[in-house]
Structures are given as C-alpha cells and as structure tokens.
Design an enzyme around this catalytic site. Structure first.
Site, short mmCIF file in Angstrom:
data_model
loop_
_atom_site.label_atom_id
_atom_site.label_comp_id
_atom_site.label_asym_id
_atom_site.label_seq_id
_atom_site.Cartn_x
_atom_site.Cartn_y
_atom_site.Cartn_z
N ASN A 9 0.87 -1.18 0.00
CA ASN A 9 0.00 0.00 0.00
C ASN A 9 0.90 1.22 0.00
O ASN A 9 1.50 1.56 1.02
CB ASN A 9 -0.91 -0.03 1.25
CG ASN A 9 -1.72 1.25 1.38
OD1 ASN A 9 -1.77 2.07 0.47
ND2 ASN A 9 -2.35 1.42 2.54
N TRP A 10 0.98 1.85 -1.15
CA TRP A 10 1.92 2.98 -1.28
C TRP A 10 1.44 4.24 -0.59
O TRP A 10 2.19 5.20 -0.43
CB TRP A 10 2.14 3.30 -2.76
CG TRP A 10 2.90 2.25 -3.53
CD1 TRP A 10 3.26 0.99 -3.11
CD2 TRP A 10 3.38 2.37 -4.87
NE1 TRP A 10 3.94 0.34 -4.11
CE2 TRP A 10 4.03 1.17 -5.20
CE3 TRP A 10 3.34 3.39 -5.84
CZ2 TRP A 10 4.62 0.96 -6.45
CZ3 TRP A 10 3.92 3.18 -7.07
CH2 TRP A 10 4.56 1.97 -7.37
N LYS A 11 0.16 4.28 -0.24
CA LYS A 11 -0.43 5.49 0.36
C LYS A 11 -0.17 6.70 -0.54
O LYS A 11 -0.06 6.53 -1.75
CB LYS A 11 0.08 5.68 1.79
CG LYS A 11 -0.10 4.39 2.61
CD LYS A 11 0.11 4.55 4.08
CE LYS A 11 -0.11 3.19 4.76
NZ LYS A 11 -0.02 3.26 6.21
N HIS A 96 -9.43 1.22 4.95
CA HIS A 96 -8.16 1.42 5.64
C HIS A 96 -8.38 2.39 6.81
O HIS A 96 -9.17 3.34 6.70
CB HIS A 96 -7.11 1.98 4.68
CG HIS A 96 -5.73 1.92 5.25
ND1 HIS A 96 -5.29 2.84 6.18
CD2 HIS A 96 -4.72 1.05 5.06
CE1 HIS A 96 -4.04 2.52 6.52
NE2 HIS A 96 -3.67 1.44 5.86
N GLU A 98 -6.76 4.79 7.84
CA GLU A 98 -6.53 6.20 7.51
C GLU A 98 -7.75 6.79 6.81
O GLU A 98 -8.06 7.97 6.98
CB GLU A 98 -5.26 6.33 6.65
CG GLU A 98 -4.02 6.07 7.49
CD GLU A 98 -2.85 5.45 6.75
OE1 GLU A 98 -2.82 5.48 5.51
OE2 GLU A 98 -1.95 4.90 7.43
N GLU A 168 -5.15 -4.73 10.58
CA GLU A 168 -4.13 -3.69 10.74
C GLU A 168 -4.36 -2.94 12.04
O GLU A 168 -5.16 -1.98 12.08
CB GLU A 168 -4.21 -2.70 9.57
CG GLU A 168 -3.97 -3.34 8.22
CD GLU A 168 -3.39 -2.33 7.23
OE1 GLU A 168 -2.32 -2.60 6.70
OE2 GLU A 168 -4.00 -1.27 7.03
N GLY A 174 2.83 2.43 10.69
CA GLY A 174 3.77 3.53 10.51
C GLY A 174 4.50 3.93 11.78
O GLY A 174 5.17 4.95 11.82
N SER A 214 3.71 -2.02 10.23
CA SER A 214 5.16 -2.09 10.39
C SER A 214 5.74 -3.46 10.07
O SER A 214 6.71 -3.90 10.71
CB SER A 214 5.57 -1.63 11.79
OG SER A 214 5.17 -0.28 11.99
N GLY A 235 2.98 -1.17 4.18
CA GLY A 235 3.02 0.26 3.89
C GLY A 235 4.43 0.69 3.55
O GLY A 235 4.95 0.43 2.46
N GLY A 236 5.09 1.33 4.51
CA GLY A 236 6.42 1.92 4.30
C GLY A 236 7.41 1.01 3.58
O GLY A 236 8.11 1.43 2.65
#
Ligand code: 13P
Length: 251
Positions: A9-11, A96, A98, A168, A174, A214, A235-236
């Site tokens: 997930n590149w966000k 998600h 977010e 999640e 993150g 993470s 993610g990251g």
C-alpha cells in the site's frame, strides 16, 4: 487453503517518476517470489494505468487504495469501482484506518464499497483493526467483530469467498511498533473463527487474512509462520522494491 498474498500500500507517496522506477524494480524482481505467493501493489489511483502497463505477465496484481461508495455521479474528485475495474485492476483496499480516521468513512459506506467492488469484479481487501486505546481497554476483539459484521459479513457464502481481509492494528501502522506474532495470531484466529461461525470452516479456510502494521523484511517470516496469517499488507516497506520482494519471500 488460503492463498498467500503480499500487497504493498503505497499510500500518498512518490511522484510519477519515482513511481515508475519502483514499478520497474518490482517487475524486475518479481521472478524471485515463489510461485505460490501472489503479490500486488495498491498505487495512488493516478498511477494505476502506468502500473498496469509496466507490470507484465500478470504476476503482480494492481489495485486502488479506495473506491467511492456510490457507483457514479456528481462526486468531484472521486474514483468509482467501475473506473478501477475498466483499467483491468484486480483489487481495491476498503476501509483502511486512515480512510476511516481522516475521511470519516463509516461502516455503512464501507459495506456499500464492498458490494460495489464485488459487482465490478474487484477483490475487496477489507481492512479492520483497533486503536491503541481500544487495545488497552481489552475491547479489541469486539471492535474488530463489529467492523466485520457491519460491513462484510452480510455477504453470502458464494460472495464472501471473493474477499481478502487485512488486520491492521492502528497502533502498529507507521509507528515501527509491530504486533507480536502471538498478538497478531490471536486476532487472525478470532477472525477465522467468526468466518467459521457465520459460514463454515471450508469458506473460512479459503479467505486470506493479511497482517499490516510495520511489517518488514526482519519480522515478516515470524508473522507469516503463524497458522492464521496468510500474508501481509505492507506500507512503508513496500516503497523499496528489494524490501517488498524480501517480505514476499518470507513464507
Ligand atoms: P506500515 O507498514 O507503514 O506500518 O503501514 C501499514 C499499512 O497501513 C498498510 O496498509
């Protein structure tokens, strides 16, 4: 058995040039991923077309990070399930944390999104998870249960087989703080048992339940060894192709 899946997930990261570089890197390294592991990337919608052009031969699914909860109409700036499907995407993230937190998406809208995704041949990757407060209060399983019941478990047996679930925990997203393998397994097992109760064991065992929060090349293999963890939503660490592919090799 549920399919092993690792999705990135590149966000809201990377400009077009950086995105194309990452896509080319993933395309080059994808041959290292074992045959029985499906990988995919959820890029910003504006790059989906590039992703589908760059990623050849179908090993890498391409999906959106969101769809709107109405099928079409005067909703400036939004992207519909039909649009995403018409590009030949494979999946869309839904719910998600977010999106829930910053865009106030509620369970009813998420239910509509799940339905629209399925109607448009997209796999809904349905995200659920508790906040730190909810974890500390001990209510986290109830929170996850109601997120699933209100937006996903209305589906009949035939349709629910077409979904992927991502657990999640918000406190691990993150933050560099990962749920321990035991903490994650407890929730994954709980989700699987909900699916067994609502449908049956055969259906429950077919649905991939991914862990996100993470997850990185160092902790992925311990997480993926757990009985009910079928992969990850990254993610990251998905913003670097070598890390992303390393995670996909961690089963
Ligand atoms: P991080 O891997 O950066 O914690 O993000 C997880 C996530 O939100 C994936 O959807």
């Amino acid at each position: 058995m549920a399919q092993k899946i690792v999705l990135g997930n590149w966000k809201m990261n990377l400009n077009l040039f950086q995105a194309e570089e990452l896509l080319n890197d993933v395309d080059r390294l994808k041959k290292e991923v074992p045959k029985d592991v499906q990988i995919g990337v959820a890029t910003p919608s504006i790059y989906l077309h590039s992703a589908l052009n760059i990623l050849t031969e179908g090993k890498v699914w391409v999906g959106s990070q969101n769809i709107y909860h109405e099928p079409n109409g005067a909703y400036t700036g939004e992207v519909s399930a039909d649009m995403v499907n018409s590009l030949a995407c494979h999946f869309t993230l839904i719910g998600h944390s977010e999106r829930r937190q910053y865009f106030n998406e509620n369970n009813e809208q998420l239910k509509a999104k799940v339905n629209l995704a399925l109607e448009n041949d997209l796999i809904p990757v349905f995200c659920c998870g508790e906040s730190l407060e909810q974890r500390k209060s001990g209510d986290y399983l109830e929170v996850i249960k109601s997120q699933l019941e209100e937006s996903l478990l209305h589906l009949d047996k035939g349709s629910v087989k077409g979904v992927v679930i991502a657990y999640e925990p918000i406190w691990a997203i993150g933050t560099g703080e990962t749920a321990s393998a035991d903490q994650a397994q407890e929730v994954h097992q709980f989700i699987r048992s909900l699916l067994t109760q609502k449908y049956d064991a055969e259906v429950a065992n077919l649905i991939s339940i991914l862990y996100g929060g993470s997850c990185n090349p160092t902790n992925a293999s311990e997480l993926f060894q757990q009985n009910d963890i079928d992969g990850g939503l990254i993610g990251g660490a998905s913003l670097k192709a070598t890390n992303f592919i390393e995670i996909a090799k961690s089963f």
